[in-house]
Design an enzyme around this catalytic site. Sequence first.
Site, PDB file in Angstrom:
ATOM      1  N   GLY A 271      36.215 -20.263 -23.228  1.00 21.28           N
ATOM      2  CA  GLY A 271      36.522 -21.470 -23.998  1.00 21.28           C
ATOM      3  C   GLY A 271      37.979 -21.843 -23.834  1.00 21.28           C
TER       4      GLY A 271
ATOM      5  CG  ASP B 163      27.631 -16.222 -16.815  1.00 21.05           C
ATOM      6  OD1 ASP B 163      28.213 -15.174 -16.491  1.00 21.05           O
ATOM      7  OD2 ASP B 163      28.200 -17.174 -17.406  1.00 21.05           O
ATOM      8  CG  HIS B 164      27.967 -13.775 -20.152  1.00 23.32           C
ATOM      9  ND1 HIS B 164      28.790 -12.715 -20.473  1.00 23.32           N
ATOM     10  CD2 HIS B 164      28.786 -14.758 -19.725  1.00 23.32           C
ATOM     11  CE1 HIS B 164      30.041 -13.049 -20.252  1.00 23.32           C
ATOM     12  NE2 HIS B 164      30.078 -14.279 -19.781  1.00 23.32           N
TER      13      HIS B 164
ATOM     14  CG  HIS C 214      33.541 -13.685 -17.247  1.00 23.53           C
ATOM     15  ND1 HIS C 214      32.291 -13.969 -17.725  1.00 23.53           N
ATOM     16  CD2 HIS C 214      33.349 -12.851 -16.191  1.00 23.53           C
ATOM     17  CE1 HIS C 214      31.387 -13.334 -17.003  1.00 23.53           C
ATOM     18  NE2 HIS C 214      32.004 -12.635 -16.073  1.00 23.53           N
TER      19      HIS C 214
ATOM     20  CB  ALA D 242      38.527 -19.425 -14.429  1.00 19.00           C
TER      21      ALA D 242
ATOM     22  CB  THR E 289      35.412 -24.623 -21.233  1.00 20.41           C
ATOM     23  OG1 THR E 289      34.844 -23.470 -21.866  1.00 20.41           O
ATOM     24  CG2 THR E 289      35.938 -25.567 -22.292  1.00 20.41           C
TER      25      THR E 289
HETATM   26  P1  13P Z   1      35.157 -20.842 -19.543  1.00 14.71           P
HETATM   27  O1  13P Z   1      34.116 -21.623 -20.294  1.00 14.71           O
HETATM   28  O2  13P Z   1      36.288 -20.436 -20.390  1.00 14.71           O
HETATM   29  O3  13P Z   1      35.549 -21.526 -18.275  1.00 14.71           O
HETATM   30  O4  13P Z   1      34.448 -19.455 -19.126  1.00 14.71           O
HETATM   31  C1  13P Z   1      33.288 -19.476 -18.368  1.00 14.71           C
HETATM   32  C2  13P Z   1      32.749 -18.106 -18.161  1.00 14.71           C
HETATM   33  O5  13P Z   1      33.457 -17.131 -18.168  1.00 14.71           O
HETATM   34  C3  13P Z   1      31.280 -18.001 -17.919  1.00 14.71           C
HETATM   35  O6  13P Z   1      30.832 -16.694 -17.898  1.00 14.71           O
END
Ligand code: 13P
Length: 281
Positions: free
Chosen positions: A179, A80-81, A206, A208, A231
């Site tokens: 978040g 991710d990212h 992202h 969600a 989160t």
């Molecule tokens: P949240 O932490 O808001 O669920 O987002 C997770 C996310 O987008 C991970 O890339």
Amino acid sequence: MLASLQVLLAAARAGGYAVGAFNVYNLEGVRAVIGAAEALRSPVILQVHPSALAHGGTPLLALCREAAQQAAVPVAVHLDHATSASAIREALAAGVTSVMADGSHLAYADNLAFTREAVALARAHGAGVEAELGRLSGTEDGLSVPEYAACLTDPAQAAEFVAGTGVDALAVCIGNVHGTYRGEPRLDMARLAAIRQAVPVPLVLHGASGLPAALIAQAIALGVCKFNVNTEVRAAYLAALREGLQAAPSAELLPLLQRAVAAMQAVVADKLRLFGSAGKA
Ligand code: 13P
């Protein structure tokens, strides 16, 4: 069984549902995600954020891959990212099935060049690539983007970007945040519809955590095939540990960990039902 991002998202698109991608940090997270997916016969994606990778190193990716291979349902393993080619190289060598090339902090031309490089690296391993256009606000694992630095995805630019990079999936910014949402989440569905019209690849949302069922259903109808969740699962983990320790301060470690797995698994299962992927594996 280990599955590719491309295959999971193509099936989701054809079937009118979305696949959940859950950030994991350790064995308990992996068990919770795969346990929920197996219980509901759902495909799923295990994803590792670079901050978690810095903590767990390639053994964390090996854990994800091994657990995916042993799973009774299709599981993709995703970085991710990623903001650097070196992180992408390291993860591909460790066997992830896809990466997110996150050049969203870069100027458009630099994002294009970085994402193209990521696609070339991934293709050498037969792996998939997700990229992001626009910029999400919010916080994840210590990395914050303030609201003033966020911007929404432009549909015409998104079409050009996808054609110019060859990515397999595009993460959109339509008011979603990493978040906790302040107040009611509001997503720009007209923008999502326009992006979907302009872009041929599956879309990713992202942030969600905290999205209500109605918005999730609408987003799926408008082309979102992958939702990222972190989160809410993390919060369930921490709350289970806290409550377990409060109830029995000298509790044994294993029952505490099992309690945390069960709490995370319940959150993941709820999301899989909302995403419509239950019963699709
Ligand atoms: P949240 O932490 O808001 O669920 O987002 C997770 C996310 O987008 C991970 O890339």
